[in-house]
Design a protein around this motif. Structure first.
Motif, PDB file in Angstrom:
ATOM      1  N   THR A   1      10.475   9.276  -6.592  1.00 34.25           N
ATOM      2  CA  THR A   1       9.652  10.267  -7.271  1.00 34.25           C
ATOM      3  C   THR A   1       8.207  10.180  -6.803  1.00 34.25           C
ATOM      4  OG1 THR A   1       9.218   8.773  -9.149  1.00 34.25           O
ATOM      5  CG2 THR A   1      11.125  10.266  -9.322  1.00 34.25           C
ATOM      6  N   HIS A   2       7.760   8.967  -6.423  1.00 34.46           N
ATOM      7  CA  HIS A   2       6.365   8.790  -6.059  1.00 34.46           C
ATOM      8  C   HIS A   2       6.183   7.735  -4.965  1.00 34.46           C
ATOM      9  CE1 HIS A   2       6.263  10.248 -10.269  1.00 34.46           C
ATOM     10  NE2 HIS A   2       5.171  10.878  -9.896  1.00 34.46           N
ATOM     11  N   SER A   3       5.096   7.893  -4.209  1.00 35.17           N
ATOM     12  CA  SER A   3       4.612   6.831  -3.334  1.00 35.17           C
ATOM     13  C   SER A   3       3.278   6.344  -3.888  1.00 35.17           C
ATOM     14  CB  SER A   3       4.438   7.331  -1.898  1.00 35.17           C
ATOM     15  OG  SER A   3       3.446   8.345  -1.829  1.00 35.17           O
ATOM     16  N   LEU A   4       2.934   5.117  -3.541  1.00 36.89           N
ATOM     17  CA  LEU A   4       1.740   4.486  -4.092  1.00 36.89           C
ATOM     18  C   LEU A   4       1.075   3.653  -3.006  1.00 36.89           C
ATOM     19  CD1 LEU A   4      -0.113   3.539  -6.406  1.00 36.89           C
ATOM     20  CD2 LEU A   4       1.681   1.931  -7.092  1.00 36.89           C
ATOM     21  N   ASN A   5      -0.171   3.994  -2.670  1.00 32.30           N
ATOM     22  CA  ASN A   5      -0.913   3.296  -1.618  1.00 32.30           C
ATOM     23  C   ASN A   5      -2.208   2.728  -2.186  1.00 32.30           C
ATOM     24  OD1 ASN A   5       0.595   3.911   1.050  1.00 32.30           O
ATOM     25  ND2 ASN A   5       0.475   5.904   0.048  1.00 32.30           N
ATOM     26  N   PRO A   6      -2.302   1.410  -2.313  1.00 35.59           N
ATOM     27  CA  PRO A   6      -3.515   0.798  -2.877  1.00 35.59           C
ATOM     28  C   PRO A   6      -4.744   0.966  -1.991  1.00 35.59           C
ATOM     29  CG  PRO A   6      -1.656  -0.733  -2.885  1.00 35.59           C
ATOM     30  CD  PRO A   6      -1.272   0.418  -2.024  1.00 35.59           C
ATOM     31  N   TYR A   7      -4.500   1.149  -0.702  1.00 37.55           N
ATOM     32  CA  TYR A   7      -5.587   1.299   0.260  1.00 37.55           C
ATOM     33  C   TYR A   7      -5.285   2.493   1.165  1.00 37.55           C
ATOM     34  CZ  TYR A   7      -6.444  -3.532  -1.167  1.00 37.55           C
ATOM     35  OH  TYR A   7      -6.685  -4.652  -1.914  1.00 37.55           O
ATOM     36  N   THR A   8      -6.320   2.965   1.838  1.00 36.39           N
ATOM     37  CA  THR A   8      -6.147   3.903   2.939  1.00 36.39           C
ATOM     38  C   THR A   8      -6.597   3.177   4.196  1.00 36.39           C
ATOM     39  OG1 THR A   8      -6.655   5.778   1.496  1.00 36.39           O
ATOM     40  CG2 THR A   8      -6.741   6.163   3.871  1.00 36.39           C
ATOM     41  N   GLY A   9      -5.787   3.262   5.253  1.00 38.62           N
ATOM     42  CA  GLY A   9      -6.073   2.469   6.434  1.00 38.62           C
ATOM     43  C   GLY A   9      -5.387   1.116   6.355  1.00 38.62           C
TER      44      GLY A   9
ATOM     45  N   ILE B   1       9.158   4.248  -7.383  1.00 36.45           N
ATOM     46  CA  ILE B   1       7.918   4.163  -6.604  1.00 36.45           C
ATOM     47  C   ILE B   1       8.130   3.395  -5.311  1.00 36.45           C
ATOM     48  CG2 ILE B   1       5.541   3.321  -6.600  1.00 36.45           C
ATOM     49  CD1 ILE B   1       5.528   3.595  -9.636  1.00 36.45           C
ATOM     50  N   PHE B   2       7.603   3.948  -4.217  1.00 38.89           N
ATOM     51  CA  PHE B   2       7.584   3.270  -2.919  1.00 38.89           C
ATOM     52  C   PHE B   2       6.149   2.831  -2.654  1.00 38.89           C
ATOM     53  CE2 PHE B   2       7.459   2.575   1.569  1.00 38.89           C
ATOM     54  CZ  PHE B   2       8.761   2.329   1.993  1.00 38.89           C
ATOM     55  N   MET B   3       5.932   1.519  -2.574  1.00 38.79           N
ATOM     56  CA  MET B   3       4.604   0.963  -2.313  1.00 38.79           C
ATOM     57  C   MET B   3       4.707  -0.042  -1.149  1.00 38.79           C
ATOM     58  SD  MET B   3       1.830  -0.820  -4.926  1.00 38.79           S
ATOM     59  CE  MET B   3       2.554  -2.453  -5.102  1.00 38.79           C
ATOM     60  N   SER B   4       4.246   0.338   0.075  1.00 38.36           N
ATOM     61  CA  SER B   4       3.416   1.503   0.325  1.00 38.36           C
ATOM     62  C   SER B   4       3.918   2.243   1.559  1.00 38.36           C
ATOM     63  CB  SER B   4       1.966   1.089   0.555  1.00 38.36           C
ATOM     64  OG  SER B   4       1.408   0.485  -0.592  1.00 38.36           O
TER      65      SER B   4
END
Length: 272
Positions: free
Chosen positions: A25-33, A85-88
């Motif tokens: 349902t969602h992806s989750l990225n704590p950072y960009t890069g 959730i898929f992290m990341s």
């Protein structure tokens, strides 16, 4: 490599799962890069990287206040139905800056209090073992997928010199498994490896997921091809590994050690 961090305050942190992640349902990225700067990373070809006036791997955006945003979004999403959730998907949640910033840990703390139905935690960093206490609180709702593309550290140095050593990843994966946390080794993308690779992985986990450039980059290998990897393989006499047949060779080796239900082909192996 010197990393230039920037600090952002996102309004949202959960993104709708689409494409390769349509099972979530969602992806989750704590950072960009991502400071690991893997030579084959598909994010190099995405707008977030192409439009940045800095080389991939030299910059990281830190998402400040991410935990509060996640708490709000997660509560809303859970009212609507199951949350997976898929992290990341486009960064490593345990890249080096996580030692100091603790964004990923703060997100896990929220999920320990407000558990999603399932969390796939994808990383290539042994730092994940720091959060075993929180992962245990999620019980059967979490699986840690540790990227281990090869058992040969000279191949790791060739393709992903800024990523953690293979031996450290194997120790971390073994520790997670022994702690009762569901794990898998993600051979994604597969790199040149030895014939004993299956036995090495078997000592660390009972589940593997295999992928290559031609199946896993979403374009039949064209997007990866634009990164110039073919020349790197040729330069080091590894042409046979930059071919779809390499996948079949590795699968056959793995099938001798991992039984049906223990090995998967991407994207099946990443599904909730």
């Amino acid at each position: 490599m010197r990393i230039e961090p920037e600090y952002k305050e996102p309004k949202t942190i959960l993104n709708k799962g689409t494409g390769f992640l349509s099972g979530y349902t969602h992806s989750l990225n704590p950072y960009t890069g991502c400071a690991f700067a893997c030579s084959f990373c598909y994010v190099r070809q995405m707008p977030v990287s192409l439009f940045r006036q800095m080389d991939w791997g030299t910059w990281v955006d830190v998402k400040q206040g991410a935990a509060a945003v996640l708490r709000r979004q997660l509560r809303t999403a859970k009212k609507r139905g199951a949350v997976t959730i898929f992290m990341s998907s486009s960064t490593d949640p345990y890249q080096p800056i996580e030692h100091k910033e603790l964004v990923t840990r703060s997100l896990l703390e929220v999920m320990a209090e407000e558990p999603p139905d399932f969390l796939l935690l994808q990383t290539r960093s042994p730092l994940v073992t720091r959060d075993i206490d929180l992962l245990k609180q999620l019980e059967e709702r979490v699986r840690v997928s540790m990227t281990i593309e090869t058992d040969l550290d000279d191949m790791r140095k060739l393709f992903t010199p800024s990523a953690p050593p293979i031996s450290a990843r194997l120790r971390a994966l073994t520790q997670l498994t022994e702690e009762g946390i569901a794990t898998q080794a993600a051979i994604a993308p597969l790199l040149p490896s030895s014939e004993s690779f299956p036995q090495v992985l078997r000592q660390a986990t009972n589940r593997i997921c295999i992928d290559d450039y031609f199946n896993g980059d979403g374009s039949g290998g064209k997007r990866t091809g634009r990164l110039g990897l073919a020349s790197l393989y040729r330069e080091h006499g590894l042409e046979e590994w930059y071919h779809p047949d390499a996948l079949h060779k590795v699968v056959e080796r793995m099938q001798d050690v991992f039984h049906e239900g223990e090995w998967f082909m991407s994207p099946q192996g990443f599904e909730p």
